[in-house]
Write an enzyme that holds these catalytic residues in place. Structure first.
Site, PDB file in Angstrom:
ATOM      1  N   LYS A  25      -1.801  -2.816   7.540  1.00  0.00           N
ATOM      2  CA  LYS A  25      -3.181  -2.372   7.730  1.00  0.00           C
ATOM      3  C   LYS A  25      -3.904  -3.212   8.779  1.00  0.00           C
ATOM      4  CE  LYS A  25      -7.529  -1.695   5.199  1.00  0.00           C
ATOM      5  NZ  LYS A  25      -8.194  -1.798   3.879  1.00  0.00           N
ATOM      6  N   HIS A  27      -3.536  -9.809   1.837  1.00  0.00           N
ATOM      7  CA  HIS A  27      -4.977  -9.903   2.041  1.00  0.00           C
ATOM      8  C   HIS A  27      -5.339 -11.157   2.818  1.00  0.00           C
ATOM      9  CE1 HIS A  27      -6.574  -7.174  -1.436  1.00  0.00           C
ATOM     10  NE2 HIS A  27      -6.109  -6.509  -0.412  1.00  0.00           N
ATOM     11  N   HIS A  62      -3.236   2.949  -4.694  1.00  0.00           N
ATOM     12  CA  HIS A  62      -3.885   1.662  -4.449  1.00  0.00           C
ATOM     13  C   HIS A  62      -4.209   0.966  -5.759  1.00  0.00           C
ATOM     14  CE1 HIS A  62      -6.741  -1.311  -2.943  1.00  0.00           C
ATOM     15  NE2 HIS A  62      -6.295  -1.058  -1.735  1.00  0.00           N
ATOM     16  N   ARG A 105       0.843  -1.188   0.000  1.00  0.00           N
ATOM     17  CA  ARG A 105       0.000   0.000   0.000  1.00  0.00           C
ATOM     18  C   ARG A 105       0.879   1.238   0.000  1.00  0.00           C
ATOM     19  NH1 ARG A 105      -2.054  -3.944   3.243  1.00  0.00           N
ATOM     20  NH2 ARG A 105      -4.209  -4.597   2.784  1.00  0.00           N
ATOM     21  N   ARG A 156      -2.061  -1.889  -6.977  1.00  0.00           N
ATOM     22  CA  ARG A 156      -2.332  -3.216  -6.437  1.00  0.00           C
ATOM     23  C   ARG A 156      -3.371  -3.940  -7.288  1.00  0.00           C
ATOM     24  NH1 ARG A 156      -1.222  -4.210  -1.090  1.00  0.00           N
ATOM     25  NH2 ARG A 156      -3.327  -4.901  -0.508  1.00  0.00           N
ATOM     26  N   TYR A 196       1.235 -18.171   7.770  1.00  0.00           N
ATOM     27  CA  TYR A 196       0.967 -17.183   6.726  1.00  0.00           C
ATOM     28  C   TYR A 196       2.213 -16.808   5.944  1.00  0.00           C
ATOM     29  CZ  TYR A 196       0.242 -12.631   4.657  1.00  0.00           C
ATOM     30  OH  TYR A 196       0.223 -11.571   3.794  1.00  0.00           O
TER      31      TYR A 196
END
Length: 421
Positions: free
Chosen positions: A277, A373, A347, A250, A350, A383
């Protein structure tokens, strides 16, 4: 029962002269005119409280309060007494209520609500943005009004003033802030309802969709525009735009990156979860660091950037204060100068990258992980495990090489639709 008295006349009241000592002229029902040696005259009423004790009320000075006005006040007091209510206590309670009303203005309640949210739910940057928005679009219009007296029509007028600037996204945010304040006031007992939901069908709808982004078919023209305008940009701005194109981060995650996160020697960049985020959430943050993965071209750009800003704290330092990062608006301004204002955003890179990688047949889950995400609840502690890293590194290098081939004119892109990020 009060003693019977012959009612006063306006002439008697007007002609009453001061004496050496204070004296009174009775009007009946316990009310009388008190005449003081100074010449001042005031209306008073003697009465017996429900508990049997004697007390007095003052109705105001003559001639500001006329004989007729004083009698009205006396009658109202007598009605209270008949109902078992002490008019003096009733007056004090109403005075306290009025003072409470005056002190609980929209701005007072809003700042109290803002303080609680800043301490429990918002990040400092969000708290600062919200108070500035309220100071700009709410307090000047309704800040001094008692919050209990602000009705739906007034809020419609306030929000429509924001709409007139064409700031539909800001209008939505201001409405959300106001709604939060009104709901807080309801909990505090200062009002009974939130006027904002009723305005839903009376405000202009925002344009539906995601952050502005060109479609994949327009990518060659964007690359040409970037190349054409690079000579007019400051070197850090040019590099920043290129890095936005090459990475999936971002805008704020790139602009606010300190050099301490960059390992040029080993070509490692890890963003701490606190800067992400989902990590910045006050409630249930995702506490997993993110590996953006830069291709060879990205590391070349960072080494060039280090020659310009390596002595500063941030990759993109503020020109006035090198201890602060540059504004996120840098990317938007660069795009606007290239003719992409309103068509492309930071953005949007992305969204664009996601569309390109789909055309290159990469699995969606791998793209989503690179976009950060993926939900920590879905992937858990795995992850960003090692067995995911290599395939993402290869994907990012393939993506950068593909962009390079497009820019050189070696690849022709078919018309694909826009892919939402």
């Amino acid at each position: 029962m009060p003693k019977l008295a012959t009612p006063l006349t306006d002439i008697q009241v007007r002609n009453a002269k001061p004496k050496d000592k204070t004296y009174t002229l009775a009007d009946g029902n316990g009310m009388y005119l008190e005449v003081m040696p100074t010449g001042k005259k005031r209306w008073r009423m003697a009465y017996r409280q429900p508990n049997g004790k004697n007390n007095r009320l003052t109705f105001g000075e003559y001639p500001l309060v006329s004989l007729a006005d004083a009698r009205d006040k006396c009658l109202a007091a007598r009605k209270l007494l008949k109902g078992g209510i002490d008019p003096a206590k009733d007056r004090e309670e109403k005075k306290r209520a009025a003072n409470t009303l005056a002190s609980n203005t929209f701005e007072v309640i809003a700042r109290e609500w803002h303080k609680k949210k800043a301490e429990s739910a918002w990040q400092p940057q969000t708290a600062e943005q919200n108070i500035k928005a309220m100071e700009r679009d709410l307090f000047p219009q309704i800040g001094r009004l008692p919050i209990s007296e602000i009705e739906t029509p007034l809020m419609l007028e306030v929000l429509q003033q924001v709409e007139k600037r064409g700031a539909l996204e800001v209008t939505k945010r201001i409405a959300a802030l106001a709604s939060g304040i009104f709901k807080y006031a309801i909990v505090k007992g200062f009002r009974n309802y939130d006027p904002i939901p009723a305005l839903k069908d009376h405000l202009k709808p925002r344009a539906k969709g995601h952050h502005a982004s060109i479609v994949v078919a327009e990518l060659p023209d964007l690359l040409k525009a970037i190349s054409k305008n690079e000579g007019r940009m400051y070197p850090p701005n040019r590099i920043g735009l290129r890095l936005m194109l090459l990475t999936f981060v971002r805008t704020s995650e790139l602009i606010e990156t300190p050099w301490s996160e960059i390992d040029l020697k080993n070509e490692q960049w890890v963003i701490p979860w606190q800067r992400m985020k989902m990590g910045a959430k006050r409630i249930n943050p995702r506490m997993v660091d993110h590996h953006p993965f830069l291709p060879r071209q990205g590391w070349e750009l960072l080494r060039e950037l280090h020659q310009y800003t390596g002595g500063s704290k941030y990759l993109f330092p503020n020109r006035r204060d090198h201890e602060k990062p540059l504004s996120n608006g840098m990317i938007l301004q660069a795009l606007k100068r290239m003719g992409y204002g309103g068509r492309m955003t930071g953005h949007g890179f992305r969204s664009l990258a996601k569309g390109v990688l789909k055309t290159l047949k990469y699995p969606v889950d791998r793209i989503e992980r690179q976009l950060s995400h993926a939900s920590g609840e879905v992937y858990g502690g795995a992850y960003d495990r090692e067995d995911f890293l290599q395939e993402r590194k290869e994907m990012m290098q393939h993506y950068a090489d593909y962009l390079e081939q497009i820019e050189r004119g070696n690849v022709i892109i078919a018309s694909f639709g826009k892919t939402a990020a």
